[in-house]
Design a protein around this motif. Structure first.
Motif, PDB file in Angstrom:
ATOM      1  N   ALA A   1       0.790  -1.236   0.000  1.00 30.36           N
ATOM      2  CA  ALA A   1       0.000   0.000   0.000  1.00 30.36           C
ATOM      3  C   ALA A   1       0.823   1.287   0.000  1.00 30.36           C
ATOM      4  O   ALA A   1       0.254   2.368  -0.136  1.00 30.36           O
ATOM      5  CB  ALA A   1      -0.964  -0.005   1.183  1.00 30.36           C
TER       6      ALA A   1
ATOM      7  N   LEU B   1       0.102   4.014  -2.405  1.00 37.18           N
ATOM      8  CA  LEU B   1      -1.204   4.642  -2.175  1.00 37.18           C
ATOM      9  C   LEU B   1      -1.093   5.775  -1.151  1.00 37.18           C
ATOM     10  O   LEU B   1      -1.847   6.740  -1.202  1.00 37.18           O
ATOM     11  CB  LEU B   1      -2.231   3.609  -1.706  1.00 37.18           C
ATOM     12  CG  LEU B   1      -2.537   2.498  -2.713  1.00 37.18           C
ATOM     13  CD1 LEU B   1      -3.550   1.527  -2.127  1.00 37.18           C
ATOM     14  CD2 LEU B   1      -3.059   3.079  -4.027  1.00 37.18           C
TER      15      LEU B   1
ATOM     16  N   LEU C   1      -3.078  14.123  -2.732  1.00 39.47           N
ATOM     17  CA  LEU C   1      -4.474  14.580  -2.683  1.00 39.47           C
ATOM     18  C   LEU C   1      -4.720  15.634  -1.613  1.00 39.47           C
ATOM     19  O   LEU C   1      -5.595  16.486  -1.763  1.00 39.47           O
ATOM     20  CB  LEU C   1      -5.389  13.397  -2.363  1.00 39.47           C
ATOM     21  CG  LEU C   1      -5.971  12.583  -3.493  1.00 39.47           C
ATOM     22  CD1 LEU C   1      -6.832  11.486  -2.902  1.00 39.47           C
ATOM     23  CD2 LEU C   1      -6.797  13.445  -4.442  1.00 39.47           C
TER      24      LEU C   1
ATOM     25  N   TRP D   1     -12.478  20.387  -2.355  1.00 41.82           N
ATOM     26  CA  TRP D   1     -13.748  19.652  -2.419  1.00 41.82           C
ATOM     27  C   TRP D   1     -14.564  19.887  -1.154  1.00 41.82           C
ATOM     28  O   TRP D   1     -15.780  19.932  -1.215  1.00 41.82           O
ATOM     29  CB  TRP D   1     -13.580  18.181  -2.783  1.00 41.82           C
ATOM     30  CG  TRP D   1     -13.023  17.248  -1.754  1.00 41.82           C
ATOM     31  CD1 TRP D   1     -13.666  16.801  -0.620  1.00 41.82           C
ATOM     32  CD2 TRP D   1     -11.737  16.609  -1.764  1.00 41.82           C
ATOM     33  NE1 TRP D   1     -12.852  15.931   0.057  1.00 41.82           N
ATOM     34  CE2 TRP D   1     -11.668  15.790  -0.620  1.00 41.82           C
ATOM     35  CE3 TRP D   1     -10.673  16.629  -2.630  1.00 41.82           C
ATOM     36  CZ2 TRP D   1     -10.552  15.019  -0.310  1.00 41.82           C
ATOM     37  CZ3 TRP D   1      -9.567  15.855  -2.330  1.00 41.82           C
ATOM     38  CH2 TRP D   1      -9.505  15.066  -1.177  1.00 41.82           C
TER      39      TRP D   1
ATOM     40  N   LYS E   1     -12.342  14.022  -4.662  1.00 40.37           N
ATOM     41  CA  LYS E   1     -12.983  13.474  -3.466  1.00 40.37           C
ATOM     42  C   LYS E   1     -13.280  11.986  -3.673  1.00 40.37           C
ATOM     43  O   LYS E   1     -13.106  11.184  -2.747  1.00 40.37           O
ATOM     44  CB  LYS E   1     -14.275  14.217  -3.140  1.00 40.37           C
ATOM     45  CG  LYS E   1     -14.902  13.706  -1.855  1.00 40.37           C
ATOM     46  CD  LYS E   1     -16.221  14.334  -1.514  1.00 40.37           C
ATOM     47  CE  LYS E   1     -16.687  13.873  -0.148  1.00 40.37           C
ATOM     48  NZ  LYS E   1     -16.868  12.422  -0.011  1.00 40.37           N
TER      49      LYS E   1
ATOM     50  N   VAL F   1     -11.569   9.938  -5.490  1.00 40.67           N
ATOM     51  CA  VAL F   1     -10.282   9.246  -5.343  1.00 40.67           C
ATOM     52  C   VAL F   1      -9.973   9.078  -3.851  1.00 40.67           C
ATOM     53  O   VAL F   1      -9.581   7.994  -3.400  1.00 40.67           O
ATOM     54  CB  VAL F   1      -9.141  10.022  -6.038  1.00 40.67           C
ATOM     55  CG1 VAL F   1      -7.788   9.408  -5.718  1.00 40.67           C
ATOM     56  CG2 VAL F   1      -9.351  10.051  -7.549  1.00 40.67           C
ATOM     57  N   SER F   2     -10.189  10.137  -3.094  1.00 36.62           N
ATOM     58  CA  SER F   2      -9.925  10.091  -1.659  1.00 36.62           C
ATOM     59  C   SER F   2     -10.795   9.038  -0.964  1.00 36.62           C
ATOM     60  O   SER F   2     -10.311   8.273  -0.122  1.00 36.62           O
ATOM     61  CB  SER F   2     -10.179  11.481  -1.053  1.00 36.62           C
ATOM     62  OG  SER F   2      -9.974  11.453   0.334  1.00 36.62           O
TER      63      SER F   2
ATOM     64  N   TRP G   1     -12.081   6.384  -2.403  1.00 42.42           N
ATOM     65  CA  TRP G   1     -11.589   5.073  -2.835  1.00 42.42           C
ATOM     66  C   TRP G   1     -10.351   4.678  -2.017  1.00 42.42           C
ATOM     67  O   TRP G   1     -10.222   3.526  -1.586  1.00 42.42           O
ATOM     68  CB  TRP G   1     -11.259   5.095  -4.335  1.00 42.42           C
ATOM     69  CG  TRP G   1     -10.732   3.780  -4.828  1.00 42.42           C
ATOM     70  CD1 TRP G   1     -11.469   2.704  -5.242  1.00 42.42           C
ATOM     71  CD2 TRP G   1      -9.369   3.379  -4.903  1.00 42.42           C
ATOM     72  NE1 TRP G   1     -10.639   1.666  -5.570  1.00 42.42           N
ATOM     73  CE2 TRP G   1      -9.341   2.052  -5.381  1.00 42.42           C
ATOM     74  CE3 TRP G   1      -8.154   4.016  -4.621  1.00 42.42           C
ATOM     75  CZ2 TRP G   1      -8.159   1.344  -5.578  1.00 42.42           C
ATOM     76  CZ3 TRP G   1      -6.969   3.315  -4.816  1.00 42.42           C
ATOM     77  CH2 TRP G   1      -6.981   1.998  -5.293  1.00 42.42           C
ATOM     78  N   LEU G   2      -9.455   5.638  -1.780  1.00 40.80           N
ATOM     79  CA  LEU G   2      -8.211   5.374  -1.051  1.00 40.80           C
ATOM     80  C   LEU G   2      -8.448   4.960   0.390  1.00 40.80           C
ATOM     81  O   LEU G   2      -7.656   4.220   0.965  1.00 40.80           O
ATOM     82  CB  LEU G   2      -7.346   6.635  -1.015  1.00 40.80           C
ATOM     83  CG  LEU G   2      -6.362   6.892  -2.135  1.00 40.80           C
ATOM     84  CD1 LEU G   2      -5.649   8.207  -1.861  1.00 40.80           C
ATOM     85  CD2 LEU G   2      -5.339   5.765  -2.241  1.00 40.80           C
TER      86      LEU G   2
ATOM     87  N   TYR H   1      -7.807   1.640   1.920  1.00 36.65           N
ATOM     88  CA  TYR H   1      -6.441   1.113   1.956  1.00 36.65           C
ATOM     89  C   TYR H   1      -5.568   1.787   3.004  1.00 36.65           C
ATOM     90  O   TYR H   1      -4.447   1.355   3.228  1.00 36.65           O
ATOM     91  CB  TYR H   1      -5.810   1.224   0.564  1.00 36.65           C
ATOM     92  CG  TYR H   1      -6.574   0.408  -0.457  1.00 36.65           C
ATOM     93  CD1 TYR H   1      -6.316  -0.951  -0.601  1.00 36.65           C
ATOM     94  CD2 TYR H   1      -7.582   0.966  -1.211  1.00 36.65           C
ATOM     95  CE1 TYR H   1      -7.038  -1.727  -1.491  1.00 36.65           C
ATOM     96  CE2 TYR H   1      -8.319   0.204  -2.106  1.00 36.65           C
ATOM     97  CZ  TYR H   1      -8.038  -1.146  -2.241  1.00 36.65           C
ATOM     98  OH  TYR H   1      -8.762  -1.906  -3.117  1.00 36.65           O
ATOM     99  N   ARG H   2      -6.120   2.839   3.633  1.00 35.94           N
ATOM    100  CA  ARG H   2      -5.330   3.607   4.603  1.00 35.94           C
ATOM    101  C   ARG H   2      -4.732   2.707   5.684  1.00 35.94           C
ATOM    102  O   ARG H   2      -3.549   2.811   6.005  1.00 35.94           O
ATOM    103  CB  ARG H   2      -6.203   4.695   5.253  1.00 35.94           C
ATOM    104  CG  ARG H   2      -5.492   5.488   6.350  1.00 35.94           C
ATOM    105  CD  ARG H   2      -6.365   6.607   6.873  1.00 35.94           C
ATOM    106  NE  ARG H   2      -6.665   7.585   5.832  1.00 35.94           N
ATOM    107  CZ  ARG H   2      -5.847   8.584   5.510  1.00 35.94           C
ATOM    108  NH1 ARG H   2      -4.704   8.737   6.137  1.00 35.94           N
ATOM    109  NH2 ARG H   2      -6.183   9.434   4.569  1.00 35.94           N
TER     110      ARG H   2
END
Lengths: 115, 115
Positions: free
Chosen positions: A74, A77, A84, A91, B78, B80-81, B83-84, B87-88
């Protein structure tokens, strides 16, 4: 193909099948066979996607030649997340404006008459 | 080119010039001419990048035909954020493991002798 790391990561993520493979790997490592099954894809097609993901550092592969289970990595990512972060205020601001607009529209609605 | 929205966003971000254009637009709207200058790019090259960004919903263009200033639209970022976020825990876990390893190595180091 892009050469800088962040571009490589974004390019690897720009495919729904590759994102689905990452989602599957987030539940644990898997072999090419195990990955091919739910996607109804040929082994070469899955292997090709795995190569793109591996090249971007998003997965690693086991060493046993026959199985080579794939495992999520990860770290790239996190770089996307860091990139981001600069844009978060934009946003969040646009959603705040939307909330304000909705509130304004509510205020303008005629109030229900009292019986 | 990918057809789903998230893939379009990722593909648009997979280029260092397009990310630099977004960074410039995060400081305010700009015309094609203003964008071309710092990048030492031709106007058609900038226009092509702007079309990719506009197609992905990452910028909007003004209506005045001659200037058409570009403006950042952060809503796709947003997504993308979001979606991420799944995985954080993985990258946070891997950094925690790295911290633990560093701590372990520190413990193993011979202590400086007392004088």
């Amino acid at each position: 193909m892009p050469t800088d790391r962040l571009s490589q990561t974004f390019a690897a993520l720009a495919d729904p099948t590759r994102r689905a493979i990452l989602a599957r790997l987030s539940t644990g490592e898997a072999t090419v066979n195990e990955l091919a099954e739910p996607f109804e894809m040929s082994l070469p097609a899955v292997s090709k996607h795995l190569k793109v993901l591996e090249h971007a550092g998003l997965i690693s592969r086991g060493r046993e030649a026959q199985w080579r289970p794939a495992r999520l990595q990860a770290e790239p990512l996190k770089d996307v997340s860091d990139w981001l972060e600069t844009y978060r205020r934009f946003w969040e601001a646009s959603f705040a404006r939307l909330d304000a607009l909705i509130e304004e529209l509510k205020q303008k609605q005629p109030k229900p008459e009292k019986k």
